[in-house]
Design a protein around this motif. Structure first.
Motif, PDB file in Angstrom:
ATOM      1  N   ASP A  69      -4.969   9.029   2.973  1.00  0.00           N
ATOM      2  CA  ASP A  69      -5.725   8.534   4.122  1.00  0.00           C
ATOM      3  C   ASP A  69      -5.127   7.247   4.677  1.00  0.00           C
ATOM      4  N   HIS A  70      -4.936   6.265   3.793  1.00  0.00           N
ATOM      5  CA  HIS A  70      -4.325   5.017   4.263  1.00  0.00           C
ATOM      6  C   HIS A  70      -3.705   4.226   3.129  1.00  0.00           C
ATOM      7  N   ILE A  71      -2.870   3.279   3.526  1.00  0.00           N
ATOM      8  CA  ILE A  71      -2.305   2.310   2.591  1.00  0.00           C
ATOM      9  C   ILE A  71      -2.888   0.952   2.966  1.00  0.00           C
ATOM     10  N   VAL A 128      -2.335   2.603   8.345  1.00  0.00           N
ATOM     11  CA  VAL A 128      -2.130   1.349   7.621  1.00  0.00           C
ATOM     12  C   VAL A 128      -3.413   0.548   7.805  1.00  0.00           C
ATOM     13  N   GLU A 129      -3.944   0.035   6.702  1.00  0.00           N
ATOM     14  CA  GLU A 129      -5.140  -0.811   6.760  1.00  0.00           C
ATOM     15  C   GLU A 129      -4.731  -2.238   6.382  1.00  0.00           C
ATOM     16  N   LEU A 130      -4.919  -3.172   7.299  1.00  0.00           N
ATOM     17  CA  LEU A 130      -4.686  -4.585   6.974  1.00  0.00           C
ATOM     18  C   LEU A 130      -6.016  -5.161   6.515  1.00  0.00           C
ATOM     19  N   HIS A 157      -1.785  -3.486  -1.424  1.00  0.00           N
ATOM     20  CA  HIS A 157      -2.944  -3.733  -2.283  1.00  0.00           C
ATOM     21  C   HIS A 157      -3.479  -2.449  -2.901  1.00  0.00           C
ATOM     22  N   HIS A 158      -3.589  -1.384  -2.120  1.00  0.00           N
ATOM     23  CA  HIS A 158      -4.097  -0.114  -2.657  1.00  0.00           C
ATOM     24  C   HIS A 158      -3.625   1.051  -1.806  1.00  0.00           C
ATOM     25  N   ILE A 159      -3.713   2.248  -2.391  1.00  0.00           N
ATOM     26  CA  ILE A 159      -3.534   3.455  -1.586  1.00  0.00           C
ATOM     27  C   ILE A 159      -4.826   4.255  -1.662  1.00  0.00           C
ATOM     28  N   ILE A 217      -6.165   2.588  -6.762  1.00  0.00           N
ATOM     29  CA  ILE A 217      -6.379   3.795  -5.959  1.00  0.00           C
ATOM     30  C   ILE A 217      -7.818   3.831  -5.461  1.00  0.00           C
ATOM     31  N   GLU A 218      -7.949   4.090  -4.165  1.00  0.00           N
ATOM     32  CA  GLU A 218      -9.259   4.258  -3.542  1.00  0.00           C
ATOM     33  C   GLU A 218      -9.441   5.734  -3.206  1.00  0.00           C
ATOM     34  N   LEU A 219     -10.620   6.243  -3.451  1.00  0.00           N
ATOM     35  CA  LEU A 219     -10.978   7.588  -3.015  1.00  0.00           C
ATOM     36  C   LEU A 219     -12.007   7.469  -1.896  1.00  0.00           C
TER      37      LEU A 219
HETATM   38 ZN    ZN Z   1      -8.762   0.933   1.906  1.00  0.00          ZN
END
Ligand code: ZN
Length: 133
Positions: free
Chosen positions: A6-8, A53-55, A77-79, A127-129
């Motif tokens: 989904d995003h980094i 991309v998430e800042l 920071h996370h994926i 890791i984020e779900l």
């Molecule tokens: Zn996120």
């Protein structure tokens, strides 16, 4: 279970400053900015292909993100993976002995349910779900 990347998430000191690079220099397009966690966290999303991309910036030095920035500085920071069923994804992780940061999903401002897996269980990667409403 996992649908897509989904995003980094990239930890930054200041989202507005970071956007100068990602929009102007890199040529990405800002989709939206949002405030999360009672205004303590600011995020900006820049779509690229089927992902984003998430800042992420925080006002709270005691938060996980605040500590990350103090210790390691800006950076990845996370994926985040989108899943079709976050409860069963978390159950599967538990069955496999993974350490979870969120035992039950949290809900963000857009109604998305999300949970984090501890990097100790994921080879050093936070890791984020994410499950869409
Ligand atoms: Zn996120």
């Amino acid at each position: 279970m996992i649908i897509r990347l989904d995003h980094i998430g990239i930890a930054v000191q200041n989202v507005s400053d970071a956007l100068k690079f990602f929009e102007n220099a890199l040529g990405m397009t800002l989709d939206h900015v949002a405030s999360e966690e009672g205004g303590k966290t600011d995020v900006a999303f820049l779509p690229v292909g089927g992902s984003e991309v998430e800042l992420v910036q925080t006002q709270d030095p005691e938060s996980g993100l605040g500590k990350f920035l103090a210790k390691r500085g800006e950076g990845i920071h996370h994926i985040c993976f989108e899943v079709d069923d976050i409860e069963s994804a978390l159950a599967r992780l538990r069955e496999n002995g993974a350490q979870l940061i969120d035992e039950t999903p949290r809900v963000n401002a857009s109604g998305m349910r999300y949970a984090f897996i501890h990097p100790k269980s994921a080879h050093g990667v936070l890791i984020e779900l994410y499950q869409k409403p």
